[in-house]
Design a protein around this motif. Structure first.
Motif: not given
Length: 67
Positions: A41-45, A48-52
């Motif tokens: 979740x923090x990496x996505x945040x 700005x990358x997708x969950x996959x």
């Protein structure tokens, strides 16, 4: 994959995570406490990358560790 290894040695692993994902702050890493979902979740945040994409990135990072 045995993510428990990461959780059990998070203090050491957090440094390696910071090398991989430099936008993660020390506070982020402290909050994550080795929890994979929180890490993703923090990496996505931050990136700005997708969950996959993040899930694959974390898998690849885990596989590169010297267990």
């Amino acid at each position: 994959m045995d993510w428990n290894r990461v959780e059990g040695s998070w203090k050491q692993m957090s440094g390696k995570a910071k090398e991989q994902w430099g936008k993660l702050t020390d506070d982020d890493l402290t909050e994550i406490k080795g929890n994979r979902e929180q890490l993703e979740g923090k990496i996505q945040e931050r990136y700005g990358k997708t969950k996959d994409d993040v899930r694959k990135e974390v898998d690849d990072w885990y596989d590169r560790q010297n267990w």
